[in-house]
Design a protein around this motif. Structure first.
Motif, PDB file in Angstrom:
ATOM      1  N   TRP A   1       0.832  -1.207   0.000  1.00  0.00           N
ATOM      2  CA  TRP A   1       0.000   0.000   0.000  1.00  0.00           C
ATOM      3  C   TRP A   1       0.866   1.257   0.000  1.00  0.00           C
ATOM      4  O   TRP A   1       0.556   2.221  -0.711  1.00  0.00           O
ATOM      5  CB  TRP A   1      -0.942   0.024   1.203  1.00  0.00           C
ATOM      6  CG  TRP A   1      -1.749   1.276   1.206  1.00  0.00           C
ATOM      7  CD1 TRP A   1      -2.889   1.525   0.488  1.00  0.00           C
ATOM      8  CD2 TRP A   1      -1.453   2.480   1.914  1.00  0.00           C
ATOM      9  NE1 TRP A   1      -3.316   2.807   0.722  1.00  0.00           N
ATOM     10  CE2 TRP A   1      -2.453   3.414   1.599  1.00  0.00           C
ATOM     11  CE3 TRP A   1      -0.444   2.856   2.798  1.00  0.00           C
ATOM     12  CZ2 TRP A   1      -2.465   4.699   2.124  1.00  0.00           C
ATOM     13  CZ3 TRP A   1      -0.468   4.132   3.318  1.00  0.00           C
ATOM     14  CH2 TRP A   1      -1.461   5.037   2.986  1.00  0.00           C
ATOM     15  N   LEU A   2       1.946   1.255   0.794  1.00  0.00           N
ATOM     16  CA  LEU A   2       2.836   2.412   0.803  1.00  0.00           C
ATOM     17  C   LEU A   2       3.399   2.668  -0.592  1.00  0.00           C
ATOM     18  O   LEU A   2       3.464   3.815  -1.044  1.00  0.00           O
ATOM     19  CB  LEU A   2       3.982   2.214   1.796  1.00  0.00           C
ATOM     20  CG  LEU A   2       3.644   2.350   3.271  1.00  0.00           C
ATOM     21  CD1 LEU A   2       4.854   1.968   4.111  1.00  0.00           C
ATOM     22  CD2 LEU A   2       3.183   3.752   3.599  1.00  0.00           C
ATOM     23  N   ARG A   3       3.794   1.610  -1.270  1.00  0.00           N
ATOM     24  CA  ARG A   3       4.390   1.777  -2.594  1.00  0.00           C
ATOM     25  C   ARG A   3       3.359   2.213  -3.630  1.00  0.00           C
ATOM     26  O   ARG A   3       3.555   3.207  -4.331  1.00  0.00           O
ATOM     27  CB  ARG A   3       5.048   0.477  -3.038  1.00  0.00           C
ATOM     28  CG  ARG A   3       5.624   0.560  -4.431  1.00  0.00           C
ATOM     29  CD  ARG A   3       6.305  -0.714  -4.825  1.00  0.00           C
ATOM     30  NE  ARG A   3       6.772  -0.641  -6.205  1.00  0.00           N
ATOM     31  CZ  ARG A   3       7.483  -1.582  -6.774  1.00  0.00           C
ATOM     32  NH1 ARG A   3       7.824  -2.658  -6.101  1.00  0.00           N
ATOM     33  NH2 ARG A   3       7.868  -1.467  -8.020  1.00  0.00           N
TER      34      ARG A   3
ATOM     35  N   ARG B   1       5.676  11.065   2.735  1.00  0.00           N
ATOM     36  CA  ARG B   1       5.953  10.520   1.404  1.00  0.00           C
ATOM     37  C   ARG B   1       7.385  10.813   0.993  1.00  0.00           C
ATOM     38  O   ARG B   1       8.091   9.950   0.481  1.00  0.00           O
ATOM     39  CB  ARG B   1       4.976  11.100   0.388  1.00  0.00           C
ATOM     40  CG  ARG B   1       5.146  10.528  -0.987  1.00  0.00           C
ATOM     41  CD  ARG B   1       4.252  11.227  -2.021  1.00  0.00           C
ATOM     42  NE  ARG B   1       4.469  10.651  -3.314  1.00  0.00           N
ATOM     43  CZ  ARG B   1       5.493  10.952  -4.110  1.00  0.00           C
ATOM     44  NH1 ARG B   1       6.379  11.832  -3.739  1.00  0.00           N
ATOM     45  NH2 ARG B   1       5.619  10.368  -5.281  1.00  0.00           N
ATOM     46  N   GLN B   2       7.821  12.031   1.229  1.00  0.00           N
ATOM     47  CA  GLN B   2       9.185  12.410   0.882  1.00  0.00           C
ATOM     48  C   GLN B   2      10.211  11.592   1.675  1.00  0.00           C
ATOM     49  O   GLN B   2      11.228  11.169   1.137  1.00  0.00           O
ATOM     50  CB  GLN B   2       9.402  13.910   1.121  1.00  0.00           C
ATOM     51  CG  GLN B   2      10.758  14.410   0.719  1.00  0.00           C
ATOM     52  CD  GLN B   2      11.022  14.311  -0.777  1.00  0.00           C
ATOM     53  OE1 GLN B   2      10.117  14.285  -1.590  1.00  0.00           O
ATOM     54  NE2 GLN B   2      12.285  14.229  -1.131  1.00  0.00           N
TER      55      GLN B   2
ATOM     56  N   LEU C   1       9.858  -1.517  -1.453  1.00  0.00           N
ATOM     57  CA  LEU C   1      10.362  -0.156  -1.633  1.00  0.00           C
ATOM     58  C   LEU C   1      11.722  -0.154  -2.330  1.00  0.00           C
ATOM     59  O   LEU C   1      12.639   0.576  -1.949  1.00  0.00           O
ATOM     60  CB  LEU C   1      10.415   0.567  -0.289  1.00  0.00           C
ATOM     61  CG  LEU C   1       9.049   0.763   0.368  1.00  0.00           C
ATOM     62  CD1 LEU C   1       9.167   1.547   1.656  1.00  0.00           C
ATOM     63  CD2 LEU C   1       8.063   1.443  -0.567  1.00  0.00           C
ATOM     64  N   TYR C   2      11.860  -1.001  -3.348  1.00  0.00           N
ATOM     65  CA  TYR C   2      12.944  -0.937  -4.327  1.00  0.00           C
ATOM     66  C   TYR C   2      14.326  -1.322  -3.818  1.00  0.00           C
ATOM     67  O   TYR C   2      15.310  -1.037  -4.486  1.00  0.00           O
ATOM     68  CB  TYR C   2      13.021   0.463  -4.956  1.00  0.00           C
ATOM     69  CG  TYR C   2      11.696   0.967  -5.445  1.00  0.00           C
ATOM     70  CD1 TYR C   2      11.169   0.515  -6.644  1.00  0.00           C
ATOM     71  CD2 TYR C   2      10.962   1.877  -4.702  1.00  0.00           C
ATOM     72  CE1 TYR C   2       9.941   0.967  -7.099  1.00  0.00           C
ATOM     73  CE2 TYR C   2       9.734   2.339  -5.147  1.00  0.00           C
ATOM     74  CZ  TYR C   2       9.232   1.869  -6.343  1.00  0.00           C
ATOM     75  OH  TYR C   2       8.013   2.317  -6.781  1.00  0.00           O
ATOM     76  N   ASN C   3      14.450  -1.958  -2.674  1.00  0.00           N
ATOM     77  CA  ASN C   3      15.735  -2.483  -2.205  1.00  0.00           C
ATOM     78  C   ASN C   3      15.675  -4.003  -2.320  1.00  0.00           C
ATOM     79  O   ASN C   3      15.629  -4.726  -1.323  1.00  0.00           O
ATOM     80  CB  ASN C   3      16.016  -2.067  -0.768  1.00  0.00           C
ATOM     81  CG  ASN C   3      16.192  -0.585  -0.586  1.00  0.00           C
ATOM     82  OD1 ASN C   3      15.961  -0.060   0.481  1.00  0.00           O
ATOM     83  ND2 ASN C   3      16.620   0.126  -1.611  1.00  0.00           N
ATOM     84  N   TYR C   4      15.701  -4.502  -3.554  1.00  0.00           N
ATOM     85  CA  TYR C   4      15.375  -5.893  -3.836  1.00  0.00           C
ATOM     86  C   TYR C   4      16.350  -6.903  -3.244  1.00  0.00           C
ATOM     87  O   TYR C   4      15.925  -7.858  -2.594  1.00  0.00           O
ATOM     88  CB  TYR C   4      15.282  -6.119  -5.356  1.00  0.00           C
ATOM     89  CG  TYR C   4      14.313  -5.199  -6.021  1.00  0.00           C
ATOM     90  CD1 TYR C   4      12.963  -5.252  -5.705  1.00  0.00           C
ATOM     91  CD2 TYR C   4      14.743  -4.261  -6.947  1.00  0.00           C
ATOM     92  CE1 TYR C   4      12.055  -4.401  -6.311  1.00  0.00           C
ATOM     93  CE2 TYR C   4      13.845  -3.412  -7.557  1.00  0.00           C
ATOM     94  CZ  TYR C   4      12.504  -3.478  -7.243  1.00  0.00           C
ATOM     95  OH  TYR C   4      11.620  -2.628  -7.825  1.00  0.00           O
ATOM     96  N   GLU C   5      17.642  -6.733  -3.488  1.00  0.00           N
ATOM     97  CA  GLU C   5      18.601  -7.754  -3.068  1.00  0.00           C
ATOM     98  C   GLU C   5      18.652  -7.902  -1.548  1.00  0.00           C
ATOM     99  O   GLU C   5      18.480  -9.010  -1.029  1.00  0.00           O
ATOM    100  CB  GLU C   5      19.997  -7.470  -3.636  1.00  0.00           C
ATOM    101  CG  GLU C   5      20.080  -7.611  -5.140  1.00  0.00           C
ATOM    102  CD  GLU C   5      19.721  -6.329  -5.886  1.00  0.00           C
ATOM    103  OE1 GLU C   5      19.405  -5.310  -5.233  1.00  0.00           O
ATOM    104  OE2 GLU C   5      19.749  -6.356  -7.121  1.00  0.00           O
TER     105      GLU C   5
END
Length: 130
Positions: A24-26, A51-52, A96-100
């Motif tokens: 939901w945050l993403r 958000r920022q 939130l885009y920190n996959y590894e």
């Protein structure tokens, strides 16, 4: 449903809820272009700093680093709470885009939680039939 089942199942249900909250945050707060444009105006709503902060967090890989740090603690200590937190932060980092680092923390946190639950709830030993 017995208390034993509830104690075993509850962390996994809460982990699923944490993953849904991260999604939901993403998809609800970070990605919509309209919200980004709204926050860029001079009369931005009060939730725009949140958000920022979320955006700055994934740009600087804060979520992945935090997930890995808690994962290391979970592996060093026998704590279900730390194992759950490692998995939850891993899910947040994945969303939130920190996959590894997120994937590693989610995997190790889940495995550690599963191991600790298995150690706390040994299977019932059946007596052999004669």
């Amino acid at each position: 449903m017995s208390i034993r089942w509830l104690r075993t199942l509850l962390p996994w249900l809460l982990l699923a809820l944490a993953g849904l909250g991260a999604a939901w945050l993403r998809y609800g707060l970070i990605e919509p272009r309209g919200l980004a444009e709204l926050c860029a105006t001079t009369q931005a709503p009060g939730w725009c700093p949140l958000r920022q902060a979320l955006v700055l967090g994934f740009l600087h890989k804060v979520y992945g680093i935090a997930a890995l740090a808690v994962t290391a603690l979970a592996l060093l200590r026998r704590s279900r709470v730390l194992a759950w937190l490692a998995a939850a932060l891993g899910a947040l980092a994945l969303q939130l885009y920190n996959y590894e680092p997120g994937a590693l923390a989610l995997l190790l946190g889940c495995l550690r939680l599963l191991h600790l639950q298995g150690a706390a709830n040994p299977p019932a030993v059946a007596t052999p039939a004669r």
